[in-house]
Design an enzyme around this catalytic site. Structure first.
Site, PDB file in Angstrom:
ATOM      1  N   HIS A  47       0.962  -1.106  -0.006  1.00 14.73           N
ATOM      2  CA  HIS A  47      -0.141   0.103  -0.097  1.00 14.73           C
ATOM      3  C   HIS A  47       0.734   1.318   0.089  1.00 14.73           C
ATOM      4  O   HIS A  47       2.035   1.146   0.159  1.00 14.73           O
ATOM      5  CB  HIS A  47      -0.979  -0.060   1.116  1.00 14.73           C
ATOM      6  N   THR A  50       3.708   5.805  -3.434  1.00 12.57           N
ATOM      7  CA  THR A  50       4.613   5.776  -4.412  1.00 12.57           C
ATOM      8  C   THR A  50       5.602   4.644  -3.852  1.00 12.57           C
ATOM      9  O   THR A  50       5.747   4.358  -2.846  1.00 12.57           O
ATOM     10  CB  THR A  50       5.261   6.774  -4.508  1.00 12.57           C
ATOM     11  N   ARG A  51       6.304   4.230  -5.092  1.00 15.17           N
ATOM     12  CA  ARG A  51       7.550   3.244  -5.053  1.00 15.17           C
ATOM     13  C   ARG A  51       8.520   3.702  -6.164  1.00 15.17           C
ATOM     14  O   ARG A  51       8.155   4.207  -7.205  1.00 15.17           O
ATOM     15  CB  ARG A  51       7.156   1.804  -5.175  1.00 15.17           C
ATOM     16  N   LYS A 269       9.343  12.413   0.482  1.00 14.29           N
ATOM     17  CA  LYS A 269       9.439  11.179   1.207  1.00 14.29           C
ATOM     18  C   LYS A 269      10.990  10.801   1.425  1.00 14.29           C
ATOM     19  O   LYS A 269      11.441  10.704   0.515  1.00 14.29           O
ATOM     20  CB  LYS A 269       8.755  10.183   0.413  1.00 14.29           C
ATOM     21  N   HIS A 273      16.320   2.585   4.846  1.00 10.59           N
ATOM     22  CA  HIS A 273      15.769   1.154   4.388  1.00 10.59           C
ATOM     23  C   HIS A 273      16.130   0.028   5.309  1.00 10.59           C
ATOM     24  O   HIS A 273      16.699  -1.089   4.914  1.00 10.59           O
ATOM     25  CB  HIS A 273      17.034   1.036   2.986  1.00 10.59           C
ATOM     26  N   CYS A 316       4.589   0.649   7.018  1.00 16.36           N
ATOM     27  CA  CYS A 316       4.512  -0.303   6.045  1.00 16.36           C
ATOM     28  C   CYS A 316       5.470  -1.535   6.559  1.00 16.36           C
ATOM     29  O   CYS A 316       6.219  -1.424   7.635  1.00 16.36           O
ATOM     30  CB  CYS A 316       5.235   0.092   4.929  1.00 16.36           C
ATOM     31  N   LYS A 349       8.771  -2.944  -7.787  1.00 18.17           N
ATOM     32  CA  LYS A 349       9.092  -2.599  -9.034  1.00 18.17           C
ATOM     33  C   LYS A 349       8.993  -3.883 -10.001  1.00 18.17           C
ATOM     34  O   LYS A 349       8.851  -3.683 -11.135  1.00 18.17           O
ATOM     35  CB  LYS A 349      10.334  -1.775  -9.608  1.00 18.17           C
TER      36      LYS A 349
HETATM   37  C1  LIG Z   1       8.079   1.788   2.980  1.00 18.07           C
HETATM   38  C2  LIG Z   1       8.122   0.780   1.751  1.00 18.07           C
HETATM   39  C3  LIG Z   1       8.900   1.269   0.762  1.00 18.07           C
HETATM   40  C4  LIG Z   1       9.300   0.697  -0.293  1.00 18.07           C
HETATM   41  N1  LIG Z   1       9.702   1.023  -1.501  1.00 18.07           N
HETATM   42  C5  LIG Z   1       9.916   0.407  -2.464  1.00 18.07           C
HETATM   43  C6  LIG Z   1      10.334   0.956  -3.750  1.00 18.07           C
HETATM   44  O1  LIG Z   1      10.905   2.119  -3.838  1.00 18.07           O
HETATM   45  N2  LIG Z   1      10.497   0.243  -4.768  1.00 18.07           N
HETATM   46  C7  LIG Z   1      10.358  -1.311  -4.808  1.00 18.07           C
HETATM   47  O2  LIG Z   1      10.806  -1.722  -5.698  1.00 18.07           O
HETATM   48  N3  LIG Z   1       9.985  -1.786  -3.691  1.00 18.07           N
HETATM   49  C8  LIG Z   1       9.768  -1.059  -2.566  1.00 18.07           C
HETATM   50  N4  LIG Z   1       9.125  -1.634  -1.201  1.00 18.07           N
HETATM   51  C9  LIG Z   1       9.075  -3.037  -1.362  1.00 18.07           C
HETATM   52  C10 LIG Z   1       7.584  -3.358  -2.235  1.00 18.07           C
HETATM   53  O3  LIG Z   1       6.666  -2.479  -1.641  1.00 18.07           O
HETATM   54  C11 LIG Z   1       7.336  -4.977  -1.543  1.00 18.07           C
HETATM   55  O4  LIG Z   1       8.468  -5.764  -1.807  1.00 18.07           O
HETATM   56  C12 LIG Z   1       6.032  -5.633  -2.009  1.00 18.07           C
HETATM   57  O5  LIG Z   1       4.953  -4.601  -1.945  1.00 18.07           O
HETATM   58  C13 LIG Z   1       5.664  -6.939  -1.338  1.00 18.07           C
HETATM   59  O6  LIG Z   1       4.525  -7.476  -1.854  1.00 18.07           O
HETATM   60  P1  LIG Z   1       3.856  -8.779  -1.378  1.00 18.07           P
HETATM   61  O7  LIG Z   1       2.811  -9.151  -2.504  1.00 18.07           O
HETATM   62  O8  LIG Z   1       5.022  -9.721  -1.522  1.00 18.07           O
HETATM   63  O9  LIG Z   1       3.382  -8.626   0.032  1.00 18.07           O
HETATM   64  P2  LIG Z   1       2.206  -7.841   0.595  1.00 18.07           P
HETATM   65  O10 LIG Z   1       1.913  -6.490  -0.091  1.00 18.07           O
HETATM   66  O11 LIG Z   1       2.367  -7.764   1.975  1.00 18.07           O
HETATM   67  O12 LIG Z   1       0.921  -8.781   0.085  1.00 18.07           O
HETATM   68  C14 LIG Z   1       0.924 -10.040   0.750  1.00 18.07           C
HETATM   69  C15 LIG Z   1      -0.861 -10.079   1.256  1.00 18.07           C
HETATM   70  O13 LIG Z   1      -0.989 -11.624   1.396  1.00 18.07           O
HETATM   71  C16 LIG Z   1      -2.063 -11.128   2.375  1.00 18.07           C
HETATM   72  N5  LIG Z   1      -2.161 -12.665   3.366  1.00 18.07           N
HETATM   73  C17 LIG Z   1      -1.255 -12.823   4.332  1.00 18.07           C
HETATM   74  N6  LIG Z   1      -1.648 -13.941   4.763  1.00 18.07           N
HETATM   75  C18 LIG Z   1      -2.920 -14.481   4.169  1.00 18.07           C
HETATM   76  C19 LIG Z   1      -4.070 -15.496   4.603  1.00 18.07           C
HETATM   77  N7  LIG Z   1      -3.447 -16.332   5.740  1.00 18.07           N
HETATM   78  N8  LIG Z   1      -5.013 -15.487   3.895  1.00 18.07           N
HETATM   79  C20 LIG Z   1      -5.118 -14.514   2.707  1.00 18.07           C
HETATM   80  N9  LIG Z   1      -4.224 -13.719   2.419  1.00 18.07           N
HETATM   81  C21 LIG Z   1      -3.324 -13.382   3.125  1.00 18.07           C
HETATM   82  C22 LIG Z   1      -1.974  -9.887   2.979  1.00 18.07           C
HETATM   83  O14 LIG Z   1      -2.873  -9.574   3.732  1.00 18.07           O
HETATM   84  C23 LIG Z   1      -1.377  -9.066   2.145  1.00 18.07           C
HETATM   85  O15 LIG Z   1      -2.203  -8.428   1.314  1.00 18.07           O
HETATM   86  C24 LIG Z   1       8.734  -0.851  -0.312  1.00 18.07           C
HETATM   87  C25 LIG Z   1       8.162  -1.330   0.811  1.00 18.07           C
HETATM   88  C26 LIG Z   1       7.901  -0.659   1.883  1.00 18.07           C
HETATM   89  C27 LIG Z   1       7.373  -1.082   3.086  1.00 18.07           C
HETATM   90  O1  LIG Z   2      13.597  -0.482  -4.347  1.00 18.65           O
HETATM   91  C1  LIG Z   2      14.035   0.622  -4.293  1.00 18.65           C
HETATM   92  O2  LIG Z   2      14.438   1.264  -5.212  1.00 18.65           O
HETATM   93  C2  LIG Z   2      13.719   1.558  -2.832  1.00 18.65           C
HETATM   94  C3  LIG Z   2      14.973   2.437  -2.558  1.00 18.65           C
HETATM   95  C4  LIG Z   2      16.102   1.674  -2.112  1.00 18.65           C
HETATM   96  C5  LIG Z   2      15.810   1.099  -0.778  1.00 18.65           C
HETATM   97  C6  LIG Z   2      14.517  -0.001  -1.136  1.00 18.65           C
HETATM   98  N1  LIG Z   2      13.654   0.393  -1.716  1.00 18.65           N
END
Ligand SMILES: Cc1cc2nc3c(=O)[nH]c(=O)nc-3n(C[C@H](O)[C@H](O)[C@H](O)COP(=O)(O)OP(=O)(O)OC[C@H]3O[C@@H](n4cnc5c(N)ncnc54)[C@H](O)[C@@H]3O)c2cc1C
Ligand SMILES: O=C(O)[C@@H]1CCCC=N1
Length: 387
Positions: A47, A50-51, A269, A273, A316, A349
């Site tokens: 959520h 931006t990323r 922002k 990290h 997050c 990404k």
């Molecule tokens: C602050 C922050 C900044 C970031 N910046 C960057 C960036 O600049 N660039 C970049 O590339 N990446 C960035 N990232 C990383 C990126 O956002 C994550 O790697 C990515 O969102 C992970 O996605 P996911 O689908 O694995 O996890 P999630 O988004 O957590 O999705 C997992 C889902 O599974 C669901 N779930 C879990 N257990 C169950 C269950 N038992 N039953 C049903 N559903 C379930 C959860 O509710 C959740 O919705 C950042 C992350 C954060 C927190």
């Molecule tokens: O993945 C990205 O670009 C951002 C910035 C560097 C650290 C982690 N997330």
């Protein structure tokens, strides 16, 4: 096939699960995407507004995936009819002779990626209002930019639905029974599928425990900090200020990164990290603010145009592996259970490509990319399998 039988079930509607479901539907498969919370939600990792998207990486294998990734993001933009990417460039800074800066720089050079190197003389002309450390090198990855994260997640889910995919939100998976047909239980009943993809973000190990697998994943809470510009627009995307990553910044321990003011006008922002360990079901009890102190000192020193007290604080989570590389693999004991986990704070990404390769694994196809850096086997001294 009954209404509870699917070709594939995906658990977790974050960016990775949503893109996996999207690719399954594009392949004509009957797919179910299960999400524990009602959508949209702000309790996982995908959520927020931006990323960063960038090709600049320390390792070639990530850079190589980004070429197609940019194309797939553009495809989703046109399918959903919504802007998901804004090009800003990414400024990479760090001790010129340091290991990390050199790794980033050499990946850019080896792959002949569009780069602008900024020497001490041109730095302040191109990057105003930033105090550069003496001894720091700096270059700009010119195709990098910002992804609109909440919009992107919604877009992937909408396209999945438009292709006939089924999303059941507010349905927490409470049990998994492996087998040639995998059974998945929620409070509403049991679903079955030929294959299962687990993309549960910070809850990965909770789900994997039903299959007797434990991965070395650390869940940390990230304080997402926005800082007020003293002069509104000084660090804005509109004024062509780029995203940045500062590696090996003095006294920081982990990267510090930032995105230009854009989504909340007048606020930039800037984040640390890394975070402090948390229980994903109890995230907001983790109140450690040591990272915010590091950021305040960093901003005072390097970004004199920002007020060094966070104006907005959001939360997050990262799910971090020991080497900070992803897990994209089959379950070691059940080849029709596929795992996408441990995105270690940099996975957003890659959503379109992660979804593509997890879909390929789920369909028994040869994955489009070499997945050896992402294998579970690399943790053999950490992972516990009771099987
Ligand atoms: C602050 C922050 C900044 C970031 N910046 C960057 C960036 O600049 N660039 C970049 O590339 N990446 C960035 N990232 C990383 C990126 O956002 C994550 O790697 C990515 O969102 C992970 O996605 P996911 O689908 O694995 O996890 P999630 O988004 O957590 O999705 C997992 C889902 O599974 C669901 N779930 C879990 N257990 C169950 C269950 N038992 N039953 C049903 N559903 C379930 C959860 O509710 C959740 O919705 C950042 C992350 C954060 C927190
Ligand atoms: O993945 C990205 O670009 C951002 C910035 C560097 C650290 C982690 N997330």
């Amino acid at each position: 096939m009954s209404s509870r039988d699917f070709d594939c079930i995906v658990i977790g509607a974050g960016i990775q699960g949503s893109f996996t479901a999207y690719h399954l539907a594009k392949n004509g498969k009957k797919a179910l995407l299960l999400e524990q919370f009602f959508l949209p939600h702000s309790r996982g990792s995908s959520h927020g507004q931006t990323r960063i998207i960038r090709k600049a990486y320390e390792q070639d294998f990530y850079t190589h995936m980004m070429e197609e990734c940019f194309q797939l993001w553009a495809q989703l933009e046109s399918e959903a009819g919504v802007k998901l990417y804004r090009r800003t460039g990414l400024l990479l800074m760090g001790p010129e002779k340091g290991r990390e800066f050199q790794l980033f720089k050499s990946t850019m050079e080896r792959n002949r990626l569009p780069t602008v190197t900024l020497g001490p003389a041109d730095f302040s002309q191109h990057i105003p209002n930033v105090n550069r450390n003496p001894g720091d090198g700096a270059f700009v990855d010119t195709t990098a930019g910002v992804l609109y994260a909440d919009r992107a997640l919604r877009a992937a889910q909408e396209v999945f639905r438009s292709l006939g995919g089924v999303i059941m939100d507010g349905e927490k998976v409470v049990d998994i029974k492996p087998g040639p047909l995998v059974s998945v239980t929620t409070a509403s009943g049991v679903y079955r599928a030929k294959s299962l993809v687990i993309t549960a973000g910070p809850w990965a190990n909770t789900l994997l425990s039903h299959t007797h697998l434990h991965l070395p994943l650390q869940v940390v809470k990230i304080n997402v900090c926005y800082w007020r510009e003293r002069t509104p627009g000084a660090y804005s995307a509109g004024n062509r200020f780029p995203c940045f990553i500062h590696v090996e910044a003095e006294g920081a321990g982990h990267h510090i990164y930032g995105l230009p003011s854009n989504e909340y006008p007048g606020l930039m922002k800037v984040c640390y990290h890394m975070g402090s360990e948390t229980d994903p079901d109890d995230r907001d009890r983790q109140m450690d603010r040591g990272d915010i102190d590091i950021l305040s000192r960093y901003i005072t020193r390097h970004f004199p145009g920002l007020v060094p007290v966070p104006a907005v604080l959001e939360s997050c989570m990262y799910t971090v592996t020991p080497d900070h590389h992803f897990v994209l693999d089959r379950h070691p004991s059940h080849s029709n259970i596929i795992i996408g986990a441990g995105f270690s704070g940099h996975g957003f990404k890659f959503g379109p490509i992660v979804g593509k390769v997890l879909c390929e694994l789920a369909l028994g196809q040869v994955p489009s990319y070499d997945l050896s850096p992402f294998k579970i086997q690399r943790f053999s001294s950490h992972s516990k399998s009771a099987l």
